[in-house]
Design a protein around this motif. Structure first.
Motif, PDB file in Angstrom:
ATOM      1  N   UNK A  12       0.866  -1.178   0.000  1.00 18.50           N
ATOM      2  CA  UNK A  12       0.000   0.000   0.000  1.00 18.50           C
ATOM      3  C   UNK A  12       0.901   1.225   0.000  1.00 18.50           C
ATOM      4  N   UNK A  13       0.338   2.369  -0.359  1.00 15.53           N
ATOM      5  CA  UNK A  13       1.160   3.583  -0.408  1.00 15.53           C
ATOM      6  C   UNK A  13       0.339   4.789   0.039  1.00 15.53           C
ATOM      7  N   UNK A  14       0.965   5.621   0.839  1.00 16.32           N
ATOM      8  CA  UNK A  14       0.376   6.881   1.293  1.00 16.32           C
ATOM      9  C   UNK A  14       1.159   8.025   0.663  1.00 16.32           C
ATOM     10  N   UNK A  15       0.483   8.851  -0.104  1.00 16.88           N
ATOM     11  CA  UNK A  15       1.099  10.021  -0.736  1.00 16.88           C
ATOM     12  C   UNK A  15       0.883  11.220   0.186  1.00 16.88           C
ATOM     13  N   UNK A  16       1.947  11.945   0.473  1.00 18.87           N
ATOM     14  CA  UNK A  16       1.886  13.003   1.475  1.00 18.87           C
ATOM     15  C   UNK A  16       1.545  14.378   0.953  1.00 18.87           C
ATOM     16  N   UNK A  17       0.826  14.476  -0.165  1.00 20.45           N
ATOM     17  CA  UNK A  17       0.428  15.778  -0.707  1.00 20.45           C
ATOM     18  C   UNK A  17      -0.525  16.495   0.250  1.00 20.45           C
ATOM     19  N   UNK A  18      -0.542  17.838   0.223  1.00 19.10           N
ATOM     20  CA  UNK A  18      -1.540  18.572   1.007  1.00 19.10           C
ATOM     21  C   UNK A  18      -2.950  18.180   0.563  1.00 19.10           C
ATOM     22  N   UNK A  19      -3.819  17.861   1.519  1.00 19.97           N
ATOM     23  CA  UNK A  19      -5.182  17.447   1.184  1.00 19.97           C
ATOM     24  C   UNK A  19      -6.244  18.180   1.997  1.00 19.97           C
ATOM     25  N   UNK A  20      -5.840  18.887   3.038  1.00 23.10           N
ATOM     26  CA  UNK A  20      -6.813  19.484   3.956  1.00 23.10           C
ATOM     27  C   UNK A  20      -7.150  20.911   3.526  1.00 23.10           C
ATOM     28  N   UNK A  21      -8.453  21.235   3.361  1.00 20.57           N
ATOM     29  CA  UNK A  21      -8.820  22.583   2.904  1.00 20.57           C
ATOM     30  C   UNK A  21      -8.549  23.696   3.921  1.00 20.57           C
ATOM     31  N   UNK A  39      -9.040  13.471   3.141  1.00 22.06           N
ATOM     32  CA  UNK A  39      -8.038  12.631   2.502  1.00 22.06           C
ATOM     33  C   UNK A  39      -8.536  12.307   1.100  1.00 22.06           C
ATOM     34  N   UNK A  40      -7.615  11.993   0.219  1.00 21.24           N
ATOM     35  CA  UNK A  40      -7.971  11.695  -1.162  1.00 21.24           C
ATOM     36  C   UNK A  40      -7.923  10.183  -1.375  1.00 21.24           C
ATOM     37  N   UNK A  41      -9.044   9.632  -1.848  1.00 24.47           N
ATOM     38  CA  UNK A  41      -9.085   8.213  -2.189  1.00 24.47           C
ATOM     39  C   UNK A  41      -9.109   8.014  -3.695  1.00 24.47           C
ATOM     40  N   UNK A  42      -8.953   9.093  -4.426  1.00 20.30           N
ATOM     41  CA  UNK A  42      -8.915   9.029  -5.884  1.00 20.30           C
ATOM     42  C   UNK A  42      -8.712  10.422  -6.431  1.00 20.30           C
ATOM     43  N   UNK A  43      -8.561  10.502  -7.709  1.00 16.27           N
ATOM     44  CA  UNK A  43      -8.389  11.791  -8.369  1.00 16.27           C
ATOM     45  C   UNK A  43      -9.097  11.763  -9.721  1.00 16.27           C
ATOM     46  N   UNK A  44      -9.539  12.934 -10.141  1.00 17.57           N
ATOM     47  CA  UNK A  44     -10.079  13.050 -11.489  1.00 17.57           C
ATOM     48  C   UNK A  44      -8.958  12.904 -12.507  1.00 17.57           C
ATOM     49  N   UNK A  45      -9.324  12.514 -13.707  1.00 17.74           N
ATOM     50  CA  UNK A  45      -8.367  12.495 -14.798  1.00 17.74           C
ATOM     51  C   UNK A  45      -8.157  13.895 -15.344  1.00 17.74           C
ATOM     52  N   UNK A  50      -4.115   9.528  -0.303  1.00 16.40           N
ATOM     53  CA  UNK A  50      -3.339  10.739  -0.056  1.00 16.40           C
ATOM     54  C   UNK A  50      -3.830  11.406   1.220  1.00 16.40           C
ATOM     55  N   UNK A  51      -2.890  11.830   2.040  1.00 17.81           N
ATOM     56  CA  UNK A  51      -3.241  12.639   3.198  1.00 17.81           C
ATOM     57  C   UNK A  51      -2.070  13.546   3.544  1.00 17.81           C
ATOM     58  N   UNK A  52      -2.400  14.824   3.789  1.00 13.33           N
ATOM     59  CA  UNK A  52      -1.348  15.762   4.156  1.00 13.33           C
ATOM     60  C   UNK A  52      -1.909  17.036   4.743  1.00 13.33           C
ATOM     61  N   UNK A  53      -1.096  18.078   4.714  1.00 10.07           N
ATOM     62  CA  UNK A  53      -1.377  19.336   5.395  1.00 10.07           C
ATOM     63  C   UNK A  53      -2.454  20.162   4.704  1.00 10.07           C
ATOM     64  N   UNK A  54      -2.757  21.310   5.302  1.00  9.83           N
ATOM     65  CA  UNK A  54      -3.594  22.324   4.667  1.00  9.83           C
ATOM     66  C   UNK A  54      -2.795  22.941   3.523  1.00  9.83           C
TER      67      UNK A  54
END
Length: 382
Positions: free
Chosen positions: A161-170, A177-183, A346-350
């Motif tokens: 499994x993998x956790x991407x540390x991009x900012x995700x919090x508004x 957290x992001x469980x997917x992304x648009x194309x 994905x889960x990360x900072x504001x």
């Protein structure tokens, strides 16, 4: 036992590295030194001049292997004189650490690197901890995370499994957290007509009118109303240009660009086919030749809610008191490549100041993010 890794000091050290894409700037060298000293096997996976780092603690091929993904490259600073603090100074003032990449995403990389080092030192797991860090997320992204994953496949390396540390919090750490992304798809459209005098338009073929007709059709078309886990797809016209300074000349050429962010009701191929069909209709109606160059940055993807997303959400809630909402909003990230390798969240900072002048991160959030990542590791290997 060595002292715990300070994620704030590590973030500051990374921000001081001028790693504007495609420059490495010393950021990966710094991380490789930290991780190697903690027993990680580190390999530079540079491809076509793009710097990347793979680091693994534990044995190759372990049944349980938790991965982190992130990037150390940053966008240009723009007008440095407009910044309150040196963009690469990593100054701390008012409870914030200031500098380019402070939010996107050197703080995230520092948090997961610090959490991983402390975890393997304090409670060595029965499995592997893997860090994949690229210097090419803000650029073309062709030889970044994709290069690491290609190398991993060839070497028999794998993340479960993998956790991407991009900012995700508004607004507050822990909200989302992001469980997917648009194309994402960009279509470059070229209309070629026949130049002529504006007083005699019947003797010309006006590419501007033809392109505007096509753009209007694209802009007014409703792609969809959204799906179970995704908002409605969007299409934006980003430029229409002729480069024609004369008011009495119908030009021979006009160009335009549209960008589409699409959900799981579409694919890059299906949208490319639709664009081509619409262009063909306008070409037939006007006699103006219309050609397309379509670049698909990535199709939409979804990691269905389940044990992995629950693991992340439980850790976030335990540390912050907030249970993150699973979302697929926003732009693209390297998760679009990781999803071909393993389940990814994905889960990360504001992320409010990312890419902005005076980019900054709340110091307390960096500390909290390390704590969240540390709990994720402990819970995963428990």
């Amino acid at each position: 036992m060595p002292s715990p890794v300070d994620p704030v000091a590590l973030t500051a050290a990374l921000v001081r590295c001028p790693s504007v894409t495609p420059e490495e700037g010393g950021a990966l060298v710094l991380l490789e030194g930290l991780l190697s000293g903690a027993g990680f096997d580190c390999t530079r996976v540079d491809r076509n001049g793009v710097p990347n780092l793979f680091a693994r603690w534990g044995r190759r091929g372990a049944n349980r292997s938790f991965g982190f993904n992130g990037h150390t490259d940053v966008v240009p600073v723009g007008d440095a004189a407009a910044w309150t603090h040196d963009p690469f100074g990593a100054e701390i003032e008012g409870g914030y650490l200031w500098g380019r990449g402070a939010t996107d995403m050197k703080s995230g990389v520092a948090a997961f690197a610090a959490a991983a080092v402390d975890f393997v030192r304090e409670t060595p797991p029965d499995g592997a901890v893997i860090l994949t860090i690229t210097g090419d997320e803000e650029g073309a992204s062709v030889d970044g995370t994709q290069a690491i994953l290609d190398w991993m496949a060839a070497e028999g390396e794998a993340m479960a499994v993998c956790l991407v540390g991009e900012p995700t919090s508004p607004e507050r750490l822990g909200e989302m957290m992001k469980i997917g992304r648009r194309g994402s798809l960009t279509a470059h459209v070229t209309a070629r007509g026949v130049q002529g005098h504006s007083a005699y338009p019947h003797r010309a073929k006006n590419p501007v009118a033809a392109l505007c007709r096509l753009m209007d059709r694209l802009d007014t078309h409703v792609l969809d109303e959204g799906s179970e886990h995704f908002d409605a797809s969007t299409l934006a016209i980003t430029t229409v240009d002729t480069g024609n300074p004369a008011t009495n000349v119908i030009p021979a050429l006009c160009r335009g660009t549209v960008n589409i962010r699409f959900n799981d009701l579409h694919s890059g191929q299906s949208l490319s086919d639709w664009l081509a069909a619409e262009a063909a209709k306008v070409q037939a109606e006007t006699g103006v030749e219309i050609t397309l160059k379509v670049v698909v940055s990535g199709d939409s993807f979804l990691t269905p809610p389940g044990s992995f997303s629950d693991l992340i959400a439980d850790a976030v809630e335990a540390e912050t008191g907030i249970r993150p909402v699973p979302s697929t909003s926003g732009g693209t990230s390297d998760a679009r490549f990781v999803k071909n390798h393993c389940p990814v969240v994905e889960f990360g900072l504001v992320g409010k100041t990312m890419h902005a002048v005076d980019e900054r991160v709340e110091v307390a959030q960096i500390v909290a993010l390390k704590a969240i990542y540390g709990r994720v590791l402990r819970d995963y290997f428990a």
